[in-house]
Design a protein around this motif. Structure first.
Motif, mmCIF file in Angstrom:
data_model
loop_
_atom_site.group_PDB
_atom_site.id
_atom_site.type_symbol
_atom_site.label_atom_id
_atom_site.label_comp_id
_atom_site.label_asym_id
_atom_site.label_seq_id
_atom_site.Cartn_x
_atom_site.Cartn_y
_atom_site.Cartn_z
ATOM 1 N N ASN A 58 0.777 -1.216 -0.015
ATOM 2 C CA ASN A 58 -0.114 -0.237 -0.213
ATOM 3 C C ASN A 58 0.858 1.459 0.061
ATOM 4 O O ASN A 58 0.278 2.458 -0.167
ATOM 5 C CB ASN A 58 -0.884 0.032 1.256
ATOM 6 C CG ASN A 58 -1.789 -1.161 1.363
ATOM 7 O OD1 ASN A 58 -2.432 -1.315 0.183
ATOM 8 N ND2 ASN A 58 -2.089 -1.561 2.509
ATOM 9 N N LEU A 60 2.608 4.376 -0.835
ATOM 10 C CA LEU A 60 2.724 5.365 -2.032
ATOM 11 C C LEU A 60 4.006 6.378 -2.098
ATOM 12 O O LEU A 60 4.402 6.536 -1.115
ATOM 13 C CB LEU A 60 1.375 6.442 -1.959
ATOM 14 C CG LEU A 60 0.015 5.647 -1.839
ATOM 15 C CD1 LEU A 60 -0.954 6.679 -1.596
ATOM 16 C CD2 LEU A 60 -0.196 5.179 -3.367
ATOM 17 N N SER A 195 -5.416 3.499 -5.712
ATOM 18 C CA SER A 195 -4.723 4.427 -4.757
ATOM 19 C C SER A 195 -4.033 5.565 -5.006
ATOM 20 O O SER A 195 -3.664 6.414 -4.172
ATOM 21 C CB SER A 195 -3.918 3.553 -3.875
ATOM 22 O OG SER A 195 -4.451 2.245 -3.067
ATOM 23 N N SER A 196 -4.048 5.535 -6.178
ATOM 24 C CA SER A 196 -3.174 6.998 -6.666
ATOM 25 C C SER A 196 -3.914 8.010 -6.893
ATOM 26 O O SER A 196 -5.238 8.167 -6.967
ATOM 27 C CB SER A 196 -2.761 6.590 -8.231
ATOM 28 O OG SER A 196 -1.880 5.568 -8.226
ATOM 29 N N ALA A 203 -3.046 11.303 -0.307
ATOM 30 C CA ALA A 203 -1.851 10.261 -0.343
ATOM 31 C C ALA A 203 -1.221 10.104 1.114
ATOM 32 O O ALA A 203 -0.610 9.112 1.597
ATOM 33 C CB ALA A 203 -0.828 10.338 -1.270
ATOM 34 N N LEU A 207 1.834 7.414 2.674
ATOM 35 C CA LEU A 207 2.776 7.865 1.662
ATOM 36 C C LEU A 207 4.236 7.726 2.480
ATOM 37 O O LEU A 207 4.515 7.863 3.439
ATOM 38 C CB LEU A 207 2.720 9.437 1.863
ATOM 39 C CG LEU A 207 3.487 10.432 0.560
ATOM 40 C CD1 LEU A 207 3.372 9.590 -0.629
ATOM 41 C CD2 LEU A 207 3.010 11.647 0.584
ATOM 42 N N TYR A 240 1.305 10.518 -7.121
ATOM 43 C CA TYR A 240 1.801 9.513 -6.023
ATOM 44 C C TYR A 240 0.892 8.159 -6.456
ATOM 45 O O TYR A 240 -0.263 7.854 -6.615
ATOM 46 C CB TYR A 240 1.089 10.032 -4.409
ATOM 47 C CG TYR A 240 1.523 11.392 -4.334
ATOM 48 C CD1 TYR A 240 3.009 11.616 -3.837
ATOM 49 C CD2 TYR A 240 0.616 12.330 -4.503
ATOM 50 C CE1 TYR A 240 3.240 12.732 -3.606
ATOM 51 C CE2 TYR A 240 1.305 13.763 -4.057
ATOM 52 C CZ TYR A 240 2.568 13.870 -3.944
ATOM 53 O OH TYR A 240 3.126 15.203 -3.652
ATOM 54 N N ALA A 241 1.584 6.850 -6.268
ATOM 55 C CA ALA A 241 1.326 5.645 -6.809
ATOM 56 C C ALA A 241 2.236 4.594 -5.920
ATOM 57 O O ALA A 241 3.294 4.778 -5.516
ATOM 58 C CB ALA A 241 1.382 5.440 -8.216
ATOM 59 N N ASN A 242 1.533 3.420 -5.668
ATOM 60 C CA ASN A 242 2.311 2.280 -5.361
ATOM 61 C C ASN A 242 2.739 1.521 -6.290
ATOM 62 O O ASN A 242 2.310 1.676 -7.587
ATOM 63 C CB ASN A 242 1.557 1.351 -4.180
ATOM 64 C CG ASN A 242 0.255 1.122 -4.818
ATOM 65 O OD1 ASN A 242 -0.007 0.789 -5.838
ATOM 66 N ND2 ASN A 242 -0.968 1.162 -3.698
ATOM 67 N N ASP A 245 -0.391 0.049 -8.211
ATOM 68 C CA ASP A 245 -0.891 0.816 -9.139
ATOM 69 C C ASP A 245 -0.018 1.153 -10.747
ATOM 70 O O ASP A 245 -0.682 1.530 -11.627
ATOM 71 C CB ASP A 245 -1.306 2.041 -8.616
ATOM 72 C CG ASP A 245 -2.605 2.026 -8.014
ATOM 73 O OD1 ASP A 245 -3.272 0.962 -7.771
ATOM 74 O OD2 ASP A 245 -3.148 2.994 -7.360
#
Length: 444
Positions: A58, A60, A195-196, A203, A207, A240-242, A245
């Protein structure tokens, strides 16, 4: 010889875990796509060195300049809808766009996308003075009115973050939405990026914390006093991404605009336009040419399209091999350990070559010794490695100089000087470390 995905993943987990354990970095996340499907996502290390919270699925990461590929996708969507013409001038869409010399009137949307507008780059992102309101982008575009172009529009490639803030503002003005809202509705959500976001406040819960190079409590990452967020620079930087994503995002592009659910965010014809080399960059084989928001190149005979990102406390890389159904996303919450050896080891494994380890940075290994024990100790360590073990490291002169500059920027002038003294000894034929050393020695 490894012949199953499970064996390859086990191999990658081993070398990635070992790498993060021994490299001077806080955390790392990896996403891998094979056969146009998510094959593997994993986090390593910690989100925050003070709390010790682990990087997980999860977490980010600030993706930095990979954000520009989403901007390019958004522009091409609007081209397909007839709302933007790639060869129209910027002033067609932003009448208040003005610069100090008259050449600005010639700049087109296409030239902003492929970094051939002649636009300079930004040197102060005001991360310490962020703006949060919807007018941030427009104010920034208006604020560059006193700047001049570096060359005639269309003349040659020169990377410019300013160009992408302008593009983001064009998206906002053409659609009547904020830039971030457009990205969410037309790119992030259709791509399945659950989640982005481009909004930091959305985020924050997951984050990762940014880390910069410190030596006060031992060589390695220290939490950055600033976070790289400012809505005035959202288009160039603030996705912002994991890892998961980013895999979903990569799959949509590998599928040339089609989501796994059958939606279309962009036509295949737009990819012909985006992934066509427009100009040479001089950046080496992997990113030798620029398309529209994507870099184009080759890796071991395979065509790649990619983008990298770096801002205060973060680095990222997204690589697609469009002809193979392969993509790799890597991201870290530090800005001083380069990711080249990580993503190349992953690519090699996907291509059937299985490196026994991920090569570590010789620059950071010797910098740690230099800052703790001096130049002589570092030189002795290097000589021992030459006899046994140097193959575990990659040797990149530029990284030594960059690390010295980072130490200097953090107020560690004497450590920077010692590292440059070592670098001069290691690379006696090179003028770069010598010149930088002389510059620091002569400064008061």
């Amino acid at each position: 010889m490894m012949n199953t995905n499970e064996q390859m993943i086990a191999h990658l987990e081993h070398i990635l875990s070992e790498y993060v354990q021994f490299e001077a970095m806080p955390g790392l996340a990896v996403g891998i796509v094979k056969d146009n499907q998510v094959l593997y996502t994993q986090g390593f290390g910690v989100r925050n060195i003070q709390t010790g919270d682990p990087v997980d699925k999860n977490t980010l990461f600030h993706q930095a300049s990979i954000s520009k590929t989403a901007v390019g996708t958004g522009i091409m969507q609007l081209v397909e809808r007839g709302m933007i013409d790639l060869d129209a001038t910027v002033t067609t869409y932003l009448p208040y766009f003005i610069m100090a010399d008259e050449r600005f009137r010639l700049i087109t949307v296409r030239q902003l996308l492929n970094h051939t507008s002649g636009m300079p780059d930004e040197d102060d992102y005001e991360w310490d003075r962020p703006q949060y309101d919807d007018l941030s982008l427009e104010r920034y575009v208006r604020s560059i009115s006193s700047r001049s172009l570096l060359r005639d529009p269309g003349e040659h490639f020169f990377y410019s973050n300013i160009s992408y803030e302008i593009l983001g503002d064009i998206i906002a003005k053409v659609t009547g939405m904020s830039f971030e809202q457009y990205m969410k509705k037309f790119i992030i959500e259709p791509s399945g990026m659950r989640s982005s976001t481009f909004f930091k406040h959305e985020a924050d819960e997951h984050l990762a914390t940014p880390h910069v190079l410190r030596v006060e409590n031992g060589y390695g990452g220290g939490i950055s006093e600033i976070f790289p967020y400012n809505r005035a620079h959202g288009p160039s930087s603030t996705l912002y991404a994991n890892a998961e994503d980013m895999c979903r995002y990569a799959i949509v592009h590998l599928n040339r605009g089609f989501t796994p659910e059958g939606q279309t965010i962009l036509s295949p014809q737009s990819y012909d336009e985006m992934w066509k080399p427009n100009d040479f960059t001089g950046h080496g084989d992997e990113s030798s040419a620029i398309g529209l928001s994507w870099f184009i190149g080759e890796y071991k005979g395979f065509r790649i399209v990619s983008h990298s990102g770096m801002d205060t406390g973060f680095q990222s890389k997204l690589i697609l091999l469009p002809d193979t159904g392969i993509a790799v996303a890597v991201m870290t919450n530090c800005d001083y350990v380069w990711l080249n050896s990580v993503y190349t080891a992953i690519l090699d494994s996907l291509l059937g070559l299985y490196p026994p380890s991920i090569k570590r940075s010789l620059a950071h290994h010797l910098s740690k010794i230099t800052t703790a024990s001096g130049v002589d100790s570092a030189l002795k360590a290097f000589n021992r490695l030459q006899d046994n073990g140097l193959e575990r490291y990659y040797v990149w002169e530029d990284e030594f100089v960059c690390t010295a500059n980072m130490l200097f920027d953090q107020g560690n002038r004497e450590d920077a000087i010692r590292l440059l003294e070592l670098t001069v000894l290691l690379f006696p034929e090179s003028s770069t470390p010598h010149n930088r050393l002389q510059q620091l020695l002569t400064e008061s």
